[in-house]
Design a protein around this motif. Structure first.
Motif, PDB file in Angstrom:
ATOM      1  N   ALA A   1       0.826  -1.210   0.000  1.00 43.64           N
ATOM      2  CA  ALA A   1       0.000   0.000   0.000  1.00 43.64           C
ATOM      3  C   ALA A   1       0.862   1.263   0.000  1.00 43.64           C
ATOM      4  O   ALA A   1       0.448   2.294  -0.498  1.00 43.64           O
ATOM      5  N   SER A   2       2.083   1.163   0.524  1.00 43.13           N
ATOM      6  CA  SER A   2       2.931   2.340   0.597  1.00 43.13           C
ATOM      7  C   SER A   2       3.719   2.591  -0.688  1.00 43.13           C
ATOM      8  O   SER A   2       4.277   3.652  -0.874  1.00 43.13           O
ATOM      9  N   PHE A   3       3.778   1.619  -1.563  1.00 44.89           N
ATOM     10  CA  PHE A   3       4.405   1.828  -2.864  1.00 44.89           C
ATOM     11  C   PHE A   3       3.815   0.843  -3.860  1.00 44.89           C
ATOM     12  O   PHE A   3       3.261  -0.178  -3.496  1.00 44.89           O
ATOM     13  N   ASP A   4       3.927   1.186  -5.120  1.00 49.74           N
ATOM     14  CA  ASP A   4       3.305   0.392  -6.171  1.00 49.74           C
ATOM     15  C   ASP A   4       4.360  -0.436  -6.884  1.00 49.74           C
ATOM     16  O   ASP A   4       5.258   0.109  -7.516  1.00 49.74           O
ATOM     17  N   LEU A   5       4.266  -1.750  -6.770  1.00 43.07           N
ATOM     18  CA  LEU A   5       5.190  -2.634  -7.480  1.00 43.07           C
ATOM     19  C   LEU A   5       4.631  -2.944  -8.855  1.00 43.07           C
ATOM     20  O   LEU A   5       3.442  -3.201  -9.005  1.00 43.07           O
ATOM     21  N   GLU A   6       5.495  -2.934  -9.824  1.00 41.83           N
ATOM     22  CA  GLU A   6       5.068  -3.234 -11.174  1.00 41.83           C
ATOM     23  C   GLU A   6       4.713  -4.714 -11.298  1.00 41.83           C
ATOM     24  O   GLU A   6       5.243  -5.559 -10.586  1.00 41.83           O
ATOM     25  N   GLU A   7       3.855  -4.993 -12.235  1.00 40.53           N
ATOM     26  CA  GLU A   7       3.382  -6.349 -12.462  1.00 40.53           C
ATOM     27  C   GLU A   7       4.525  -7.312 -12.770  1.00 40.53           C
ATOM     28  O   GLU A   7       4.465  -8.495 -12.418  1.00 40.53           O
ATOM     29  N   ILE A   8       5.589  -6.834 -13.403  1.00 43.32           N
ATOM     30  CA  ILE A   8       6.711  -7.708 -13.746  1.00 43.32           C
ATOM     31  C   ILE A   8       7.308  -8.359 -12.505  1.00 43.32           C
ATOM     32  O   ILE A   8       7.763  -9.493 -12.543  1.00 43.32           O
ATOM     33  N   VAL A   9       7.285  -7.668 -11.375  1.00 46.83           N
ATOM     34  CA  VAL A   9       7.834  -8.232 -10.130  1.00 46.83           C
ATOM     35  C   VAL A   9       7.021  -9.437  -9.710  1.00 46.83           C
ATOM     36  O   VAL A   9       7.570 -10.507  -9.418  1.00 46.83           O
ATOM     37  N   TRP A  10       5.704  -9.283  -9.686  1.00 47.16           N
ATOM     38  CA  TRP A  10       4.844 -10.393  -9.274  1.00 47.16           C
ATOM     39  C   TRP A  10       4.982 -11.575 -10.236  1.00 47.16           C
ATOM     40  O   TRP A  10       5.079 -12.721  -9.808  1.00 47.16           O
ATOM     41  N   HIS A  11       5.008 -11.293 -11.544  1.00 48.58           N
ATOM     42  CA  HIS A  11       5.154 -12.379 -12.520  1.00 48.58           C
ATOM     43  C   HIS A  11       6.489 -13.088 -12.354  1.00 48.58           C
ATOM     44  O   HIS A  11       6.558 -14.315 -12.426  1.00 48.58           O
ATOM     45  N   TYR A  12       7.539 -12.327 -12.140  1.00 54.19           N
ATOM     46  CA  TYR A  12       8.849 -12.939 -11.963  1.00 54.19           C
ATOM     47  C   TYR A  12       8.842 -13.874 -10.749  1.00 54.19           C
ATOM     48  O   TYR A  12       9.344 -14.993 -10.818  1.00 54.19           O
ATOM     49  N   LEU A  13       8.263 -13.420  -9.658  1.00 52.27           N
ATOM     50  CA  LEU A  13       8.283 -14.222  -8.434  1.00 52.27           C
ATOM     51  C   LEU A  13       7.431 -15.482  -8.541  1.00 52.27           C
ATOM     52  O   LEU A  13       7.740 -16.481  -7.892  1.00 52.27           O
ATOM     53  N   ILE A  14       6.372 -15.469  -9.354  1.00 51.99           N
ATOM     54  CA  ILE A  14       5.507 -16.653  -9.407  1.00 51.99           C
ATOM     55  C   ILE A  14       5.772 -17.556 -10.614  1.00 51.99           C
ATOM     56  O   ILE A  14       5.246 -18.659 -10.660  1.00 51.99           O
ATOM     57  N   ASP A  15       6.606 -17.127 -11.551  1.00 48.52           N
ATOM     58  CA  ASP A  15       6.803 -17.906 -12.780  1.00 48.52           C
ATOM     59  C   ASP A  15       8.065 -18.754 -12.812  1.00 48.52           C
ATOM     60  O   ASP A  15       8.476 -19.211 -13.887  1.00 48.52           O
ATOM     61  N   ALA A  16       8.690 -18.998 -11.692  1.00 49.69           N
ATOM     62  CA  ALA A  16       9.948 -19.754 -11.686  1.00 49.69           C
ATOM     63  C   ALA A  16       9.785 -21.132 -12.322  1.00 49.69           C
ATOM     64  O   ALA A  16      10.663 -21.582 -13.064  1.00 49.69           O
ATOM     65  N   ASP A  17       8.675 -21.798 -12.049  1.00 55.23           N
ATOM     66  CA  ASP A  17       8.479 -23.129 -12.629  1.00 55.23           C
ATOM     67  C   ASP A  17       8.403 -23.072 -14.150  1.00 55.23           C
ATOM     68  O   ASP A  17       8.925 -23.952 -14.844  1.00 55.23           O
ATOM     69  N   ILE A  18       7.810 -22.022 -14.691  1.00 49.52           N
ATOM     70  CA  ILE A  18       7.733 -21.865 -16.150  1.00 49.52           C
ATOM     71  C   ILE A  18       9.115 -21.579 -16.712  1.00 49.52           C
ATOM     72  O   ILE A  18       9.501 -22.127 -17.755  1.00 49.52           O
ATOM     73  N   ARG A  19       9.891 -20.756 -16.015  1.00 48.37           N
ATOM     74  CA  ARG A  19      11.243 -20.450 -16.499  1.00 48.37           C
ATOM     75  C   ARG A  19      12.129 -21.683 -16.516  1.00 48.37           C
ATOM     76  O   ARG A  19      12.967 -21.832 -17.401  1.00 48.37           O
ATOM     77  N   VAL A  20      11.941 -22.583 -15.555  1.00 47.22           N
ATOM     78  CA  VAL A  20      12.727 -23.820 -15.534  1.00 47.22           C
ATOM     79  C   VAL A  20      12.404 -24.678 -16.760  1.00 47.22           C
ATOM     80  O   VAL A  20      13.286 -25.296 -17.350  1.00 47.22           O
ATOM     81  N   LYS A  21      11.144 -24.677 -17.170  1.00 50.61           N
ATOM     82  CA  LYS A  21      10.702 -25.513 -18.296  1.00 50.61           C
ATOM     83  C   LYS A  21      10.949 -24.876 -19.661  1.00 50.61           C
ATOM     84  O   LYS A  21      11.078 -25.589 -20.654  1.00 50.61           O
ATOM     85  N   ASP A  22      10.964 -23.548 -19.749  1.00 52.64           N
ATOM     86  CA  ASP A  22      10.981 -22.853 -21.036  1.00 52.64           C
ATOM     87  C   ASP A  22      12.114 -21.832 -21.077  1.00 52.64           C
ATOM     88  O   ASP A  22      11.991 -20.723 -20.549  1.00 52.64           O
ATOM     89  N   ALA A  23      13.213 -22.192 -21.734  1.00 52.06           N
ATOM     90  CA  ALA A  23      14.403 -21.337 -21.771  1.00 52.06           C
ATOM     91  C   ALA A  23      14.133 -20.003 -22.448  1.00 52.06           C
ATOM     92  O   ALA A  23      14.662 -18.968 -22.022  1.00 52.06           O
ATOM     93  N   ASP A  24      13.337 -19.996 -23.499  1.00 58.97           N
ATOM     94  CA  ASP A  24      13.046 -18.735 -24.196  1.00 58.97           C
ATOM     95  C   ASP A  24      12.250 -17.791 -23.300  1.00 58.97           C
ATOM     96  O   ASP A  24      12.544 -16.597 -23.224  1.00 58.97           O
ATOM     97  N   TYR A  25      11.230 -18.339 -22.631  1.00 62.37           N
ATOM     98  CA  TYR A  25      10.435 -17.529 -21.699  1.00 62.37           C
ATOM     99  C   TYR A  25      11.327 -17.024 -20.569  1.00 62.37           C
ATOM    100  O   TYR A  25      11.247 -15.857 -20.178  1.00 62.37           O
TER     101      TYR A  25
END
Length: 99
Positions: A37-61
């Motif tokens: 609430a005190s600062f606005d994090l960009e969506e890329i931060v949330w996606h990066y933190l939750i997409d680790a499993d996809i990054r392990v499977k997909d080198a291009d992504y």
């Protein structure tokens, strides 16, 4: 910022290294949600933190997401470095000119 940088530098590369990384990312997300609430994090931060499993499977992504996140992280770190430091508690400047 240090935890995000640490996570970025220890990117999981296989399923074995994924679980500990995800656990740390989840802990960071919980902390971030309490202060979001005190600062606005960009969506890329949330996606990066939750997409680790996809990054392990997909080198291009993984490469594409890491490039975007690293750019955001560098900009955020630079912005924090540019902010003036707050005075430490109890170290007030006094102009004592009395004789």
């Amino acid at each position: 910022m240090q935890t995000m940088r640490s996570l970025f530098e220890r990117e999981p590369t296989d399923k074995k290294s994924l679980r500990p990384w995800v656990d740390e990312a989840i802990a960071l997300m919980r902390r971030l949600r309490t202060v979001q609430a005190s600062f606005d994090l960009e969506e890329i931060v949330w996606h990066y933190l939750i997409d680790a499993d996809i990054r392990v499977k997909d080198a291009d992504y993984s490469q594409a997401q890491r490039e975007v996140f690293e750019s955001w992280l560098r900009d955020a770190e630079h912005a924090l470095e540019a902010q003036p430091a707050e005075p430490e508690a109890g170290s007030r400047s006094t102009n004592n000119t009395s004789r």
